[in-house]
Design an enzyme around this catalytic site. Structure first.
Site, mmCIF file in Angstrom:
data_model
loop_
_atom_site.group_PDB
_atom_site.id
_atom_site.type_symbol
_atom_site.label_atom_id
_atom_site.label_comp_id
_atom_site.label_asym_id
_atom_site.label_seq_id
_atom_site.Cartn_x
_atom_site.Cartn_y
_atom_site.Cartn_z
ATOM 1 N N LYS A 194 10.992 -52.865 3.113
ATOM 2 C CA LYS A 194 11.347 -52.601 1.465
ATOM 3 C C LYS A 194 10.744 -53.858 0.766
ATOM 4 O O LYS A 194 10.040 -54.479 0.198
ATOM 5 C CB LYS A 194 12.216 -51.881 0.504
ATOM 6 C CG LYS A 194 11.710 -50.538 0.949
ATOM 7 C CD LYS A 194 12.664 -49.675 -0.043
ATOM 8 C CE LYS A 194 12.032 -48.115 1.131
ATOM 9 N NZ LYS A 194 13.650 -47.232 2.053
ATOM 10 N N ASP B 115 21.004 -50.733 8.215
ATOM 11 C CA ASP B 115 19.997 -50.040 8.110
ATOM 12 C C ASP B 115 19.870 -50.384 6.951
ATOM 13 O O ASP B 115 20.981 -50.101 5.660
ATOM 14 C CB ASP B 115 19.702 -48.984 8.702
ATOM 15 C CG ASP B 115 18.002 -48.457 7.753
ATOM 16 O OD1 ASP B 115 17.494 -49.497 6.937
ATOM 17 O OD2 ASP B 115 17.857 -47.612 8.013
ATOM 18 N N PHE C 203 19.306 -41.690 6.436
ATOM 19 C CA PHE C 203 17.937 -42.086 6.383
ATOM 20 C C PHE C 203 17.436 -43.477 6.859
ATOM 21 O O PHE C 203 18.009 -44.498 5.778
ATOM 22 C CB PHE C 203 17.420 -41.819 4.680
ATOM 23 C CG PHE C 203 15.719 -41.688 4.606
ATOM 24 C CD1 PHE C 203 15.284 -40.414 4.975
ATOM 25 C CD2 PHE C 203 14.788 -42.567 4.207
ATOM 26 C CE1 PHE C 203 13.804 -40.377 4.628
ATOM 27 C CE2 PHE C 203 14.053 -43.022 4.540
ATOM 28 C CZ PHE C 203 13.247 -41.462 4.551
HETATM 29 C C1 PLP Z 1 12.678 -46.396 2.965
HETATM 30 C C2 PLP Z 1 13.660 -46.615 3.891
HETATM 31 C C3 PLP Z 1 13.242 -46.723 5.505
HETATM 32 C C4 PLP Z 1 11.586 -46.069 5.433
HETATM 33 O O1 PLP Z 1 11.215 -47.390 5.415
HETATM 34 P P1 PLP Z 1 9.502 -47.258 4.961
HETATM 35 O O2 PLP Z 1 9.157 -48.351 4.925
HETATM 36 O O3 PLP Z 1 9.420 -45.743 4.378
HETATM 37 O O4 PLP Z 1 9.587 -46.398 6.323
HETATM 38 C C5 PLP Z 1 14.596 -46.704 5.748
HETATM 39 N N1 PLP Z 1 15.777 -46.724 5.986
HETATM 40 C C6 PLP Z 1 16.131 -46.325 4.194
HETATM 41 C C7 PLP Z 1 18.138 -46.728 4.496
HETATM 42 C C8 PLP Z 1 15.229 -46.522 3.700
HETATM 43 O O5 PLP Z 1 15.959 -46.317 2.206
#
Ligand code: PLP
Length: 406
Positions: free
Chosen positions: A259, A230, A145
């Site tokens: 986040k 990520d 994701f």
């Molecule tokens: C939530 C998330 C994203 C995307 O972040 P947004 O602020 O919703 O665009 C990307 N990578 C990971 C691993 C995430 O958990």
């Protein structure tokens, strides 16, 4: 059954009437929050085990972050990068020091920072590695994701994220997460990077086999491929270390964060790298109107201070081990596995996990499934022993109710 007040019902009806139905949230209408607790419109209290997908690691409405927000909101909030502002340098200095990189590109949402990393890695592939024009490939992992833009959806292997959204961006090759040989076989002379979550959060709290991240890191070095982590969800203490990659002492070439960087107040994200990679961005190559704005910078700088000064990684490690031990001790045959690291915990059920989520909500706990059979428990990292006891107390009872529910 969970009885909703008239006021909650009205708000939900309006949300459904005026908002697109692109989410299926729990019917908990939050009005107020503090630390690990939420209150609904009737004043009923819930333990937050969602933490806005790890965006509120420091707890809701942290007073120090609040003070920084108010203070900065009085001075200047937005300049765009056409001008300079007096808050971005201090934020970037702190961010690069804590993350251990020469430079950062400040963005807003997580997916924009992922996008930044993908562009940077492709640029490096052409400028440094010598990949033929438009042939760069990035290896990604099944059940990843990385967000919801077309780039992230192009990298995804999840059918519901992709269906009827094509055509997709080319250049992504997906391999099973945790399978080292599949990864090694997928790397070609045109591979510029791998893009990996150290633990797949949305994908079901999938923890890779021990040594996998280390071997993947070494493979990237040997084959002249960038390692992009990520850490939008795993970063800043969630897994019990500052970063998920720290568990195997892995240093990514490009680090993607978001986040929790916004302290629960504001979207702040960044892609970080050392000069050899970051120098490939020149004026005009990439940007964002809101990225690095003074308000975001002031908030993120103090959010970073809070993560360090309150030692949130260590707190997550301690609280996580207490919580996992407690959940395993329940010993119910309908819990197939309790997995995760720190306070990123997945409970695998042998029935649809949304039933457990609903039973927990009725008992004052907000937690949601992330795959059909995986309930994610990820409270703010400031959770204390009393709140853990509260959770474990109600969990057993909720499980009994959920097991027998249709
Ligand atoms: C939530 C998330 C994203 C995307 O972040 P947004 O602020 O919703 O665009 C990307 N990578 C990971 C691993 C995430 O958990």
């Amino acid at each position: 059954m969970y009885l909703l007040s008239n006021r909650a019902q009205e708000l939900i009806a309006d949300e459904q009437r005026y908002g697109a139905a692109n989410y299926a949230p729990l019917d908990l209408v939050v009005e107020r929050a503090e630390g690990v607790w939420l209150w609904d419109v009737e004043g009923k209290r819930y333990l937050d085990c969602v933490s806005a997908y790890s965006a509120v690691n420091a707890g809701h409405c942290h007073p120090r972050i609040y003070a920084a927000l108010v203070e900065q909101a009085r001075r200047v909030t937005l300049t765009s990068r056409a001008l300079r502002n007096d808050r971005m340098p201090g934020f970037l200095e702190k961010l690069t020091r804590i993350c251990g990189y020469d430079k950062a590109v400040p963005m807003n949402t997580g997916v924009e920072a992922v996008e930044t990393a993908v562009k940077l890695a492709r640029r490096w592939g052409y400028a440094v590695k010598g990949i033929p024009t438009d042939r760069a490939e990035i290896v990604v992992f099944e059940n990843n994701f990385h967000g919801r833009t077309m780039t992230a959806v192009s990298a995804s292997t999840t059918a519901e994220y992709r269906a009827r959204f094509g055509p997709f961006l080319p250049g992504f090759v997906a391999v099973p997460f945790g399978d080292f040989d599949a990864l090694a076989n997928a790397i070609t002379p045109n591979t510029c990077a791998i893009l990996i979550e150290p633990i797949q959060g949305e994908g079901g709290v999938n923890v890779p086999p021990d040594g996998y991240l280390r071997r993947a890191r070494d493979l990237c070095s040997e084959r002249n491929v960038l390692f992009i982590a990520d850490e939008v969800q795993t970063g800043f203490g969630r897994t019990g270390d500052m970063f998920g990659c720290d568990y195997e002492s892995v240093k990514p070439d490009i680090l993607v964060v978001g986040k929790a960087l916004g302290g629960g107040y504001y979207p702040v994200s960044a892609a970080l790298a050392n000069d050899d990679v970051m120098q490939l961005f020149a004026p005009g190559d990439h940007g964002s109107t809101f990225g690095g704005n003074p308000l975001a910078s002031a908030i993120a700088e103090v959010a970073l201070d809070v993560i360090v000064s309150e030692d949130l990684p260590a707190r997550a490690r301690r609280a996580g081990s207490t919580l996992v031990r407690g959940l395993r001790a329940i010993g119910s045959p309908s819990i197939l596995q309790v997995r995760g690291r720190g306070l990123l915990i997945g409970v695998v059920t042998n029935f649809p996990a949304h039933r457990l989520s609903e039973a927990l909500l009725e008992r004052g706990i907000a937690a949601k499934e992330t795959r059909d059979d995986v309930l994610r428990i990820a409270p703010p990292l400031v959770i204390d022993d009393d709140a853990i006891a509260y959770l474990l107390d109600r969990f057993t009872d909720a499980l009994k109710a959920a097991e027998t529910r249709p």
